[in-house]
Design an enzyme around this catalytic site. Structure first.
Site, PDB file in Angstrom:
ATOM      1  N   LYS A  62      17.329  68.171  15.276  1.00 42.58           N
ATOM      2  CA  LYS A  62      17.874  66.785  15.070  1.00 42.58           C
ATOM      3  C   LYS A  62      18.687  66.257  16.239  1.00 42.58           C
ATOM      4  O   LYS A  62      18.581  65.106  16.594  1.00 42.58           O
ATOM      5  CB  LYS A  62      18.573  66.810  13.716  1.00 42.58           C
ATOM      6  CG  LYS A  62      18.959  65.293  13.351  1.00 42.58           C
ATOM      7  CD  LYS A  62      20.190  65.475  12.246  1.00 42.58           C
ATOM      8  CE  LYS A  62      21.585  65.623  13.044  1.00 42.58           C
ATOM      9  NZ  LYS A  62      22.698  65.392  11.909  1.00 42.58           N
ATOM     10  N   ASP A  70      17.821  63.163   9.516  1.00 37.84           N
ATOM     11  CA  ASP A  70      19.247  63.535   9.113  1.00 37.84           C
ATOM     12  C   ASP A  70      19.005  63.443   7.536  1.00 37.84           C
ATOM     13  O   ASP A  70      18.011  63.170   6.702  1.00 37.84           O
ATOM     14  CB  ASP A  70      20.215  62.450   9.633  1.00 37.84           C
ATOM     15  CG  ASP A  70      20.010  61.298   9.031  1.00 37.84           C
ATOM     16  OD1 ASP A  70      18.951  60.707   8.494  1.00 37.84           O
ATOM     17  OD2 ASP A  70      20.997  60.401   9.384  1.00 37.84           O
TER      18      ASP A  70
END
Length: 307
Positions: free
Chosen positions: A175, A193
């Site tokens: 991420k 997220d």
């Protein structure tokens, strides 16, 4: 004969008039019921069928992204940064806290430690004190000092622009790596997220729960060139309208395309009161947001300790 004919005509004239009046009285209730039914239908947009074909899913997903691009033409990463080093550190610090809190904290950190070399040589206790407001400050201190040392020792103090190198840095996962690649190097990536996960599952773009699988499923629906901005659009929408606990369904621009419509507040007026950031007239996440955001009515966040 003339009088009788006149009386007959008079009687004939009166009866139809009475019939018309009776008919007029019956019409309003019928119209009222239709209006109520129409209002209820308007509040309940049609949901995509559960047996949606792959082609229909791709079309719906891309239409959602186009709609969000019109609503948030100024979408951007909501972490303040001036270079790749600041972005990778800020993204690591954003775990388990808000971008706003990170943006309020990093000015002090980067003023004291502007380069990887500076942060690599920092006293952990001093860094911990600066990072305390972000939560989990001991672990985060270890990560940012560790990744700074790795940058100095392995990459000559420069943040690498390859996924396989970024994920080797302490505290940096896929991420974080995609945030850096997409926003510091212009290389497409999907940022999975908590907001992104929540929305793409609500929209039935995927049933996966693991970030890597979600990334693969969603990535397959869009051209690679759209991945970075897609992430911004979805995350912006998740923070402003499609909230975790109480989505503002009645104020959602993509309600007709959403299978989860009705999970939140559907009354338009009540839904408007749930809106956050620029949609609700509140400050955004960044202290120094892009000009396009300010031009759209967005407000910069207050510095740490203000108000």
């Amino acid at each position: 004969m003339k009088k009788a004919t006149a009386a007959a005509k008079s009687t004939a004239t009166v009866k139809p008039a009475a019939t018309k009046k009776a008919a007029v009285k019956k019409v309003p209730p019928s119209k009222s019921k239709k209006a109520e039914a129409a209002a209820v239908t308007a509040l309940k947009p049609p949901k995509p069928p559960r047996d949606e074909s792959r082609t229909a899913l791709v079309r719906r997903a891309r239409r959602i992204n186009r709609e969000l691009a019109e609503v948030y033409p100024y979408a951007h990463p909501e972490l303040d940064f001036e270079n790749p080093f600041q972005l990778v550190v800020a993204t690591v610090l954003s775990a388990q806290t808000t971008d706003l809190r990170v943006n309020q904290t990093t000015p002090g950190l980067f003023a004291k430690y502007p380069t990887p070399e500076d942060l690599a040589a920092a006293d952990p206790e001093d860094v911990e004190e600066i990072l305390r407001p972000t939560g989990f400050f001991r672990a985060k201190t270890k990560s940012v000092i560790g990744l700074s040392k790795a940058l100095v020792e392995q990459f000559d103090g420069e943040v690498p622009g390859r996924l396989e190198d970024l994920v080797k840095l302490p505290g940096v996962g896929r991420k974080t790596a995609f945030v850096v690649l997409g926003n510091a190097f212009g290389r497409p990536g999907i940022t999975v997220d908590t907001h992104f996960q929540r929305l793409v599952r609500r929209w039935r773009w995927t049933e996966a729960t693991e970030p890597d699988k979600i990334e693969a499923d969603v990535g397959a629906l869009f051209p690679k060139s759209e991945w970075t901005m897609l992430s911004h659009h979805v995350i912006f929408h998740g923070r402003r309208i499609c909230h975790a606990r109480k989505p503002a369904c009645g104020a959602c621009p993509i309600a007709p395309l959403c299978p989860a419509y009705g999970e939140g507040e559907t009354d338009p007026e009540k839904a408007k009161k749930l809106l956050k950031y620029e949609k609700g007239g509140f400050p955004g996440q960044r202290l120094n947001p892009p000009q396009a955001y300010l031009d759209a009515g967005g407000r910069p966040a207050p510095p740490l300790g203000a108000g």
